[in-house]
Design a protein around this motif. Structure first.
Motif, PDB file in Angstrom:
ATOM      1  N   VAL A   1     -12.029  -0.107  -4.504  1.00  0.00           N
ATOM      2  CA  VAL A   1     -11.691  -0.747  -3.031  1.00  0.00           C
ATOM      3  C   VAL A   1     -10.185  -1.247  -4.540  1.00  0.00           C
ATOM      4  O   VAL A   1     -10.113  -1.561  -5.282  1.00  0.00           O
ATOM      5  CB  VAL A   1     -12.518  -1.751  -2.963  1.00  0.00           C
ATOM      6  CG1 VAL A   1     -12.016  -2.723  -2.169  1.00  0.00           C
ATOM      7  CG2 VAL A   1     -14.001  -1.276  -2.255  1.00  0.00           C
ATOM      8  N   ASP A   2      -9.147  -0.997  -3.656  1.00  0.00           N
ATOM      9  CA  ASP A   2      -7.616  -1.537  -3.724  1.00  0.00           C
ATOM     10  C   ASP A   2      -7.557  -2.643  -3.486  1.00  0.00           C
ATOM     11  O   ASP A   2      -7.345  -3.401  -2.512  1.00  0.00           O
ATOM     12  CB  ASP A   2      -6.423  -1.016  -3.478  1.00  0.00           C
ATOM     13  CG  ASP A   2      -4.728  -1.005  -3.362  1.00  0.00           C
ATOM     14  OD1 ASP A   2      -5.039  -1.637  -4.380  1.00  0.00           O
ATOM     15  OD2 ASP A   2      -4.542  -0.487  -2.847  1.00  0.00           O
ATOM     16  N   SER A   3      -7.819  -3.769  -4.432  1.00  0.00           N
ATOM     17  CA  SER A   3      -8.281  -5.033  -4.239  1.00  0.00           C
ATOM     18  C   SER A   3      -6.977  -6.105  -3.629  1.00  0.00           C
ATOM     19  O   SER A   3      -6.950  -6.585  -3.134  1.00  0.00           O
ATOM     20  CB  SER A   3      -9.053  -5.957  -5.363  1.00  0.00           C
ATOM     21  OG  SER A   3      -8.048  -5.678  -6.354  1.00  0.00           O
TER      22      SER A   3
ATOM     23  N   ASP B   1       1.027  -1.413   0.612  1.00  0.00           N
ATOM     24  CA  ASP B   1      -0.046   0.244   0.003  1.00  0.00           C
ATOM     25  C   ASP B   1       1.160   1.199   0.331  1.00  0.00           C
ATOM     26  O   ASP B   1       2.084   1.670   1.083  1.00  0.00           O
ATOM     27  CB  ASP B   1      -1.113  -0.163   0.705  1.00  0.00           C
ATOM     28  CG  ASP B   1      -1.631   1.471   1.648  1.00  0.00           C
ATOM     29  OD1 ASP B   1      -1.405   1.985   1.430  1.00  0.00           O
ATOM     30  OD2 ASP B   1      -2.302   1.388   2.721  1.00  0.00           O
TER      31      ASP B   1
ATOM     32  N   HIS C   1      -4.265  -4.479  -2.587  1.00  0.00           N
ATOM     33  CA  HIS C   1      -3.236  -4.231  -1.258  1.00  0.00           C
ATOM     34  C   HIS C   1      -4.262  -2.915   0.092  1.00  0.00           C
ATOM     35  O   HIS C   1      -3.588  -2.706   1.146  1.00  0.00           O
ATOM     36  CB  HIS C   1      -2.016  -3.482  -1.175  1.00  0.00           C
ATOM     37  CG  HIS C   1      -0.972  -4.305  -2.249  1.00  0.00           C
ATOM     38  ND1 HIS C   1      -0.395  -5.217  -1.564  1.00  0.00           N
ATOM     39  CD2 HIS C   1      -0.225  -4.081  -3.393  1.00  0.00           C
ATOM     40  CE1 HIS C   1       0.655  -5.873  -2.342  1.00  0.00           C
ATOM     41  NE2 HIS C   1       0.291  -5.346  -3.828  1.00  0.00           N
ATOM     42  N   GLY C   2      -4.746  -2.594  -0.555  1.00  0.00           N
ATOM     43  CA  GLY C   2      -5.936  -2.278   0.456  1.00  0.00           C
ATOM     44  C   GLY C   2      -5.768  -0.630   0.618  1.00  0.00           C
ATOM     45  O   GLY C   2      -6.496  -0.041   1.270  1.00  0.00           O
TER      46      GLY C   2
ATOM     47  N   ASP D   1      -9.313  -0.710  -9.969  1.00  0.00           N
ATOM     48  CA  ASP D   1      -9.747  -0.387  -8.376  1.00  0.00           C
ATOM     49  C   ASP D   1      -9.864   1.198  -7.928  1.00  0.00           C
ATOM     50  O   ASP D   1     -11.502   1.181  -7.809  1.00  0.00           O
ATOM     51  CB  ASP D   1      -8.429  -0.846  -7.788  1.00  0.00           C
ATOM     52  CG  ASP D   1      -8.305  -2.618  -8.058  1.00  0.00           C
ATOM     53  OD1 ASP D   1      -9.488  -3.175  -8.037  1.00  0.00           O
ATOM     54  OD2 ASP D   1      -7.093  -2.736  -7.407  1.00  0.00           O
TER      55      ASP D   1
ATOM     56  N   SER E   1      -6.182   3.127   0.437  1.00  0.00           N
ATOM     57  CA  SER E   1      -7.395   3.899   0.647  1.00  0.00           C
ATOM     58  C   SER E   1      -7.375   5.567   1.087  1.00  0.00           C
ATOM     59  O   SER E   1      -8.153   6.148   0.450  1.00  0.00           O
ATOM     60  CB  SER E   1      -8.331   3.345   1.496  1.00  0.00           C
ATOM     61  OG  SER E   1      -7.693   3.959   2.830  1.00  0.00           O
TER      62      SER E   1
END
Ligand SMILES: Cc1cc2nc3c(=O)[nH]c(=O)nc-3n(C[C@H](O)[C@H](O)[C@H](O)COP(=O)(O)OP(=O)(O)OC[C@H]3O[C@@H](n4cnc5c(N)ncnc54)[C@H](O)[C@@H]3O)c2cc1C
Length: 482
Positions: free
Chosen positions: A375-377, A290, A379-380, A370, A382
């Motif tokens: 939604v970053d599928s 991320d 590494h999450g 994403d 945001s």
């Protein structure tokens, strides 16, 4: 004599010294100059030693971001900040390991130190958001202007002598009181004994250039570049350890993400397009974390990638956010110097950086989709940085790549000190006559790092140390007359 060897002790008050001053400051970086000026303001004569031929240390080659709250530059940009908010951020970032008294001292003295630096001619240019900051508070200076202003102020002061190419080697203590009363140094092939009748201030920086100390305290960072100035060899730390000083945060050394692998060691080639929306991929063209996280966390993740190498990939819309006021966001400047690579489309960019074309294109396709779904599928991610800013698709040609790795910019650990910058011994007591400030000290950063606090602590605690050492006269005189 090697740094840290304990010298023979001259008779107390004897005339065996080559030179004498009220306060001796070791190291002519930001902490050293602030200490020297503050001691001189209190009437002390000061001898400032620098082992390199030129002054400035790592302070001179740094990015010049200083964490101060409530500055005029913040107010101009309508940024609300306060010492309380700064303290709360410092506590959150440093966690339990950070010394709350040092943090509170920083918060209390930071604004007057900001004004004090301005009185000595420092010019603050702009404010940027930095890591660990709930509001933008990286107040930027031009580091060449900063060091020139301080050196000019010291030269005009009349009480400060600067001796370059003079390396402190060991501390001298008197018996029976164990007070530090001077040091042994090496200058122009000669060994000098230097007397400090008030105190010695160690402001000799960190040890990012000492392989032996890094092997001992940061054995996992072998692949990280060493980016501090040449004088950052931990001499002061070794000298203080030799007389029983205590250390703090010695496992807190971390590398910083975003340094060009081929940068000149003296060049501040740190770039962070990730915090404006770029992604970071490895040599295989895959994202690995991320990207909104602290550049210290990213530094660690990057070192685990093949060849410890990453590429920050971005498009024209992010290039258009380039600013010259913050070195880490000056993407255009880095394009001009050839550090950032440009290509008309993604396949050409992949070829340019020698990574698999299909994988890189698939990575960007997935990321862009994403971003549109929110939604970053993988590494999450945001936000762009620290929970701030909305993700941006990478879709506007031309495209750019910044090759980078991780580097040890500073060592975030060192001597234990109290709020008067007195060096603490292994028994928990101040070592009489010995003070320390700047990168040589530990206890401040704790578990994390807020951008701008290395320079901030150098200035704030350099000033504290200078004042405390100059005032040491009163205590000493009282003790001696008792
Ligand atoms: C590329 C880069 C970018 C950075 N950017 C930032 C930033 O934007 N913001 C921030 O807060 N921090 C930043 N840092 C970290 C920060 O610059 C340093 O932690 C800080 O400048 C340390 O200041 P100092 O005065 O303690 O040490 P220094 O500036 O390193 O000064 C110490 C001096 O002591 C001298 N010395 C060492 N041993 C001896 C001896 N035996 N005798 C005499 N002299 C000696 C050294 O030669 C040196 O000149 C950056 C670091 C790097 C490498």
């Amino acid at each position: 004599m090697l740094p840290g060897t304990v010298a023979a002790i001259p008779a107390r008050g004897g005339g065996n010294w080559d030179r004498s001053a009220g306060v001796i400051v070791v190291g002519a970086g930001l902490a050293g100059y602030c200490a020297a000026l503050a001691a001189a303001e209190r009437g002390a004569s000061v001898l400032l030693l620098e082992k390199q031929p030129d002054i400035g240390g790592t302070s001179l080659i740094s990015g010049g971001a200083i964490a101060f709250a409530g500055t005029k530059e913040q107010q101009t940009q309508l940024i609300n900040d306060s010492p309380e908010q700064l303290f709360s951020d410092l506590s959150r970032v440093g966690g339990d390991a950070a010394d709350q008294i040092l943090l509170a001292t920083y918060a209390e003295l930071q604004h007057e130190t900001y004004r004090w630096l301005q009185n000595y001619g420092l010019r603050f240019i702009s404010v940027q958001q930095g890591s660990g900051q709930s509001v933008p508070r990286s107040n930027r200076v031009d580091t060449v202007q900063m060091m020139k202003a301080l050196a000019t102020a010291a030269a005009q002061n009349g009480r400060i002598s600067v001796l370059t190419a003079c390396a402190a080697q060991s501390l001298v203590r008197t018996v029976p009181d164990d007070r530090v009363t001077g040091l042994v140094a090496r200058h122009q092939g000669k060994t000098l004994t230097l007397h400090a009748h008030l105190g010695v201030i160690l402001a000799s920086g960190g040890f990012s250039r000492s392989e032996s100390l890094l092997r001992k305290y940061a054995p996992t960072l072998t692949k990280a570049q060493r980016a501090g100035s040449n004088g950052s060899t931990g001499d002061g730390l070794v000298m203080a350890l030799a007389i029983g000083a205590k250390t703090k945060d010695m496992n807190g050394i971390n590398s910083t993400f975003g340094r060009h692998p081929d940068a000149d060691p003296a060049q501040n080639a740190l770039l962070h397009p990730i915090y404006k929306g770029a992604i970071a991929v490895n040599r295989d063209g895959r994202r690995f974390t991320d990207e909104s996280q602290s550049y210290k966390v990213l530094g660690e993740a990057c070192l685990k990638q093949p060849e410890a190498l990453a590429f920050q990939i971005f498009d024209q819309s992010i290039m258009d956010l380039s600013v010259t006021e913050a070195a880490t966001s000056d993407f255009r400047g880095a394009l001009q110097t050839g550090l950032v690579l440009q290509a008309k489309d993604l396949p050409a960019l992949a070829q340019h950086i020698n990574c698999d074309e299909q994988t890189l294109c698939a990575t960007i396709d997935e990321y862009n989709s994403d971003v549109s779904s929110g939604v970053d599928s993988r590494h999450g991610r945001s936000s762009l940085a620290n929970g701030n800013g909305q993700l941006r698709a990478i879709a506007v040609p031309p495209y750019y790549a910044y090759p980078c790795t991780s580097a040890i910019l500073a060592t975030y650990c060192g001597l234990a000190v109290d709020a008067q910058a007195r060096v603490i011994d292994n028994g928990g007591k101040p070592i009489s006559g010995l003070f320390a400030a700047g990168e040589i000290t530990g206890g401040f950063h704790g578990n994390g790092y807020m951008t701008g606090t290395s320079l901030g602590k150098a200035a704030i605690f350099g000033r504290v140390a200078g004042r405390a050492a100059a005032q040491f006269r009163a205590t000493t005189a009282l003790q001696e007359s008792a």
